[in-house]
Design a protein around this motif. Structure first.
Motif, short mmCIF file in Angstrom:
data_model
loop_
_atom_site.label_atom_id
_atom_site.label_comp_id
_atom_site.label_asym_id
_atom_site.label_seq_id
_atom_site.Cartn_x
_atom_site.Cartn_y
_atom_site.Cartn_z
N LEU A 164 0.96 -1.28 0.07
CA LEU A 164 0.03 0.20 0.11
C LEU A 164 0.87 1.16 0.02
CD1 LEU A 164 -2.84 -1.00 2.60
CD2 LEU A 164 -3.14 -0.44 0.02
N ALA A 168 -5.79 -0.32 -4.25
CA ALA A 168 -5.11 0.30 -2.95
C ALA A 168 -6.46 0.11 -1.91
CB ALA A 168 -4.73 1.60 -2.96
N SER A 217 -6.40 -1.97 1.49
CA SER A 217 -6.63 -1.19 2.68
C SER A 217 -7.77 -1.81 3.61
CB SER A 217 -6.81 0.46 2.41
OG SER A 217 -7.32 0.96 3.65
#
Length: 191
Positions: free
Chosen positions: A99, A112, A116
């Protein structure tokens, strides 16, 4: 909008603290995640704890306890220890690195947001600090019965656990609610 070091984002409605700017700077979570990954290798390969009594000396590795639990018939517990103490912390470090690295080099990518969310879930289950405390309790309890030595693998594991905690602490999880994201951005502009 990213918070500056020490800057706080507070909800404009209820004054709840939403986020704090990373103390060590924007690259700290990436540095801690990479450090944790590097320390995971010697933690798994070097002697973890050694015991000696009457000239008989034995060393255990990180996964020796998992194997002993499995052989002792506690299979569910051995899988849980393996997941929460070894597999998930390393997976979380890999995800945090994945990330932060593209953003550091100016190449954000579309996956991403999914990573996350995965990192947020894994953060609840990756708990190497519990294993560190368990080893310390065992050393204190068994220290009067046998001569125990803490090996370099244990110290590398402690470093990995600390690096994971610091990488998680400096990681700002994405908000799933766009209204909440705008509230964080508005709150971060206020002193």
């Amino acid at each position: 909008m990213q918070l500056k070091p020490g800057e706080k984002a507070v909800c404009s409605r209820c004054d709840t603290l939403l986020a704090i700017g990373p103390r060590f700077g924007p690259d700290a979570p990436l540095c801690f995640a990479v450090t944790g990954l590097i320390l995971a290798v010697p933690a798994a390969l070097l002697p973890f704890v050694g015991a000696e009594k009457l000239g008989d000396e034995r060393f255990s590795l990180l996964l020796t306890g998992v194997g002993a639990l499995w052989d002792g018939g506690m299979r569910a517990l051995s899988v849980l220890v393996l997941l929460c103490g070894e597999v998930l912390p390393i997976a979380l470090l890999v995800i945090l690195t994945a990330l932060h690295a593209p953003a550091r080099f100016g190449r954000p990518w579309a996956g991403a947001q999914i990573l996350s969310r995965v990192a947020e879930v894994l953060g609840n289950w990756a708990i190497p600090e519990v294993q560190v405390l368990a080893v310390l309790v065992a050393v204190v309890k068994l220290g009067s019965l046998v001569d125990l030595t803490i090996g370099p693998g244990f110290w590398c594991y402690c470093g990995m656990a600390l690096a994971l905690l610091l990488a998680q602490h400096g990681f700002a999880f994405a908000s799933p609610d766009p209204a909440e994201s705008s509230a964080v951005a508005a709150a971060s502009r206020t002193p």
